[in-house]
Write a protein that holds these residues in place. Sequence first.
Motif, PDB file in Angstrom:
ATOM      1  N   GLU A   1      -2.900  -9.069   3.076  1.00 53.01           N
ATOM      2  CA  GLU A   1      -2.969  -8.466   4.404  1.00 53.01           C
ATOM      3  C   GLU A   1      -4.447  -8.463   4.790  1.00 53.01           C
ATOM      4  OE1 GLU A   1      -0.686  -4.833   5.076  1.00 53.01           O
ATOM      5  OE2 GLU A   1      -2.459  -3.963   6.048  1.00 53.01           O
TER       6      GLU A   1
ATOM      7  N   ALA B   1      10.029  -5.840  16.342  1.00 49.81           N
ATOM      8  CA  ALA B   1      10.409  -7.211  15.987  1.00 49.81           C
ATOM      9  C   ALA B   1       9.474  -7.736  14.919  1.00 49.81           C
ATOM     10  CB  ALA B   1      10.337  -8.130  17.210  1.00 49.81           C
TER      11      ALA B   1
ATOM     12  N   THR C   1       6.065  -6.234  16.881  1.00 46.04           N
ATOM     13  CA  THR C   1       5.952  -4.928  17.532  1.00 46.04           C
ATOM     14  C   THR C   1       4.526  -4.686  18.015  1.00 46.04           C
ATOM     15  OG1 THR C   1       7.399  -4.227  15.713  1.00 46.04           O
ATOM     16  CG2 THR C   1       6.515  -2.491  17.146  1.00 46.04           C
ATOM     17  N   LYS C   2       3.567  -5.236  17.282  1.00 45.25           N
ATOM     18  CA  LYS C   2       2.153  -4.974  17.551  1.00 45.25           C
ATOM     19  C   LYS C   2       1.672  -5.876  18.689  1.00 45.25           C
ATOM     20  CE  LYS C   2       2.793  -2.105  14.191  1.00 45.25           C
ATOM     21  NZ  LYS C   2       2.508  -2.376  12.794  1.00 45.25           N
TER      22      LYS C   2
ATOM     23  N   ASN D   1      -4.681  -2.745   7.224  1.00 40.97           N
ATOM     24  CA  ASN D   1      -4.399  -1.559   8.029  1.00 40.97           C
ATOM     25  C   ASN D   1      -4.543  -0.355   7.092  1.00 40.97           C
ATOM     26  OD1 ASN D   1      -3.203   0.466   9.535  1.00 40.97           O
ATOM     27  ND2 ASN D   1      -1.316  -0.645   9.942  1.00 40.97           N
TER      28      ASN D   1
ATOM     29  N   VAL E   1      -0.769  -9.443  10.961  1.00 43.03           N
ATOM     30  CA  VAL E   1      -0.484  -8.495  12.043  1.00 43.03           C
ATOM     31  C   VAL E   1      -1.755  -8.017  12.731  1.00 43.03           C
ATOM     32  CG1 VAL E   1       0.385  -6.182  12.543  1.00 43.03           C
ATOM     33  CG2 VAL E   1       1.703  -7.713  11.081  1.00 43.03           C
TER      34      VAL E   1
ATOM     35  N   SER F   1      12.323  -6.457  12.716  1.00 43.11           N
ATOM     36  CA  SER F   1      11.124  -5.621  12.618  1.00 43.11           C
ATOM     37  C   SER F   1      10.107  -6.363  11.758  1.00 43.11           C
ATOM     38  CB  SER F   1      11.440  -4.266  11.965  1.00 43.11           C
ATOM     39  OG  SER F   1      11.742  -4.458  10.585  1.00 43.11           O
ATOM     40  N   GLY F   2       8.875  -5.879  11.778  1.00 41.37           N
ATOM     41  CA  GLY F   2       7.855  -6.461  10.916  1.00 41.37           C
ATOM     42  C   GLY F   2       8.195  -6.271   9.450  1.00 41.37           C
ATOM     43  N   MET F   3       8.763  -5.109   9.100  1.00 43.76           N
ATOM     44  CA  MET F   3       9.083  -4.873   7.697  1.00 43.76           C
ATOM     45  C   MET F   3      10.209  -5.782   7.202  1.00 43.76           C
ATOM     46  SD  MET F   3       6.742  -3.120   6.593  1.00 43.76           S
ATOM     47  CE  MET F   3       7.362  -3.463   4.947  1.00 43.76           C
TER      48      MET F   3
ATOM     49  N   ASP G   1       0.025 -11.511   5.801  1.00 42.25           N
ATOM     50  CA  ASP G   1       0.403 -10.555   6.839  1.00 42.25           C
ATOM     51  C   ASP G   1      -0.717 -10.617   7.879  1.00 42.25           C
ATOM     52  OD1 ASP G   1       0.644  -8.283   8.451  1.00 42.25           O
ATOM     53  OD2 ASP G   1       1.542  -7.075   6.855  1.00 42.25           O
TER      54      ASP G   1
ATOM     55  N   SER H   1       4.456  -8.417  12.341  1.00 40.94           N
ATOM     56  CA  SER H   1       5.178  -7.401  13.081  1.00 40.94           C
ATOM     57  C   SER H   1       4.926  -7.746  14.536  1.00 40.94           C
ATOM     58  CB  SER H   1       4.614  -6.012  12.762  1.00 40.94           C
ATOM     59  OG  SER H   1       5.042  -5.112  13.777  1.00 40.94           O
TER      60      SER H   1
ATOM     61  N   PHE I   1      -0.782  -1.877   4.624  1.00 46.51           N
ATOM     62  CA  PHE I   1       0.118  -0.982   5.348  1.00 46.51           C
ATOM     63  C   PHE I   1       1.063  -0.306   4.345  1.00 46.51           C
ATOM     64  CE2 PHE I   1       4.058  -0.674   8.038  1.00 46.51           C
ATOM     65  CZ  PHE I   1       3.578   0.309   8.880  1.00 46.51           C
TER      66      PHE I   1
HETATM   67  C1  LIG Z   1       3.203  -2.285  11.567  1.00 52.80           C
HETATM   68  C2  LIG Z   1       2.897  -3.204  10.442  1.00 52.80           C
HETATM   69  C3  LIG Z   1       3.936  -3.763   9.684  1.00 52.80           C
HETATM   70  C4  LIG Z   1       5.394  -3.415   9.908  1.00 52.80           C
HETATM   71  O1  LIG Z   1       5.895  -3.769  11.145  1.00 52.80           O
HETATM   72  P1  LIG Z   1       7.129  -3.008  11.888  1.00 52.80           P
HETATM   73  O2  LIG Z   1       7.352  -3.850  13.098  1.00 52.80           O
HETATM   74  O3  LIG Z   1       6.656  -1.624  12.174  1.00 52.80           O
HETATM   75  O4  LIG Z   1       8.281  -3.025  10.950  1.00 52.80           O
HETATM   76  C5  LIG Z   1       3.585  -4.628   8.662  1.00 52.80           C
HETATM   77  N1  LIG Z   1       2.297  -4.910   8.387  1.00 52.80           N
HETATM   78  C6  LIG Z   1       1.268  -4.384   9.099  1.00 52.80           C
HETATM   79  C7  LIG Z   1      -0.146  -4.744   8.763  1.00 52.80           C
HETATM   80  C8  LIG Z   1       1.534  -3.507  10.146  1.00 52.80           C
HETATM   81  O5  LIG Z   1       0.517  -2.970  10.840  1.00 52.80           O
END
Ligand SMILES: *Cc1c(COP(=O)(O)O)cnc(C)c1O
Length: 407
Positions: free
Chosen positions: A169, A233, A222-223, A173, A200, A100-102, A198, A220, A126
């Motif tokens: 970051e 992821a 995932t985004k 976000n 993302v 995951s991103g975290m 970060d 992340s 975030f």
């Molecule tokens: C969503 C997000 C994360 C965490 O990612 P996950 O895949 O949800 O664990 C970290 N940093 C930012 C800026 C995000 O938007």
Amino acid sequence: MSEKTWGYQPRPNRPAPDWDVNPQTDAVRAGLARSGFGETSEALYLTSGFTYGSAQEAFDSFTDETDHYLYSRFHNPTVAMFEKRLAAIEGAEYCVATGSGMSAMFASIACLVSAGDRIVASAAMFSSCHVVLTEILPKWGVSVDLVKGNKKEDWAKALSAPTKVVFIETPSNPLLEIVDIQMVSDLAHKVGATVIVDNVMASPVLQRPLELGADVVMYSATKHIDGQGRVLAGAVLGSFSYIHENLIPFNRHTGPALSPFNAWVLVKSLETMEMRVRRMNDNAQAIAEFLESRAEIKSVRYPGLKSHPDYATAQKQMSGGSSTIGIEFKGSKDDAFKFMDALRIIDISNNLGDSKSLITHPSSTTHRRLAPDVQAEMGITPSVLRLSVGLEHIDDLVKDLTQALKS
Ligand SMILES: *Cc1c(COP(=O)(O)O)cnc(C)c1O
């Protein structure tokens, strides 16, 4: 396994291009490791373990004498294809994927710090990243100072004392605050800190932190990297020494490994990421301009608008304003809720960077975990909405927003 594999098996003697290919070509080709079947598409090695031809081969493999895969918590051929491809696109020496991103965010920092170390981070971020930095790491004796992201004097002051890690970051976000990556990296390196970005919200398409002086980039996936709402992821990218001396020893034993299935989804997503992100970015720019002209809206926060307080820095380090827009309504929280409920195409969802346009009310969802004063500090009031712009046709998105504003 650090070199770029072009994977022309079963034509092993075919040479890789001897010129620097464009990142989009890497997005389709880099990391491909074909099996003896010569399949066109990347193979899914959905296996937790691997076998050895002999006891001696197993022994040699565990002493790193061979590049035989050992166990999918350590590495896996499909996960490796994703890692090599993303590293090639990013221009990084090495990439490690996570579940995951975290887990990427946490591991990228935790592998560097010990009790007594100090971290400096940009304040707007975030909420889970905020919890890791201000609640979890301090429990283990790591101190954290937060700095207002666009204040150079504050960074200079914070980075005049010994610092192990700088975490930024940018854009943040949900309100798209911008930090000057080059400026902060220069200050951080003077005190020997490792700079982690970060990335993302920008994605690998719109911002290249390593070229701006950062040491490590985390995602992340995932985004925008999946970008189609399927898998969780993450990924961490950096130098060979950071990854091999710090991150891999930490991850191997703590276990935030990415599933081979999810890696397979992502390796195919990378092929279309640039096209998707550019279109989402174009749609978001058009919608930000449209919203700014509407009387119902108090302010629009988007790095591609001249009204953004850090427009100049965004222009310098990003090749687009991103796919996300911060919107502040003139009315109350109830008006913001009514507007969301009236939308007919855009979904109410707390994800972002997706092909489907999504809207969320951060103060009651993604950022509710933060104390009211911390939310206020980040500008997250009850009349703020975050719009993640997707791949629907721009005309339909504008029609949807227009009819919901009227209601
Ligand atoms: C969503 C997000 C994360 C965490 O990612 P996950 O895949 O949800 O664990 C970290 N940093 C930012 C800026 C995000 O938007």
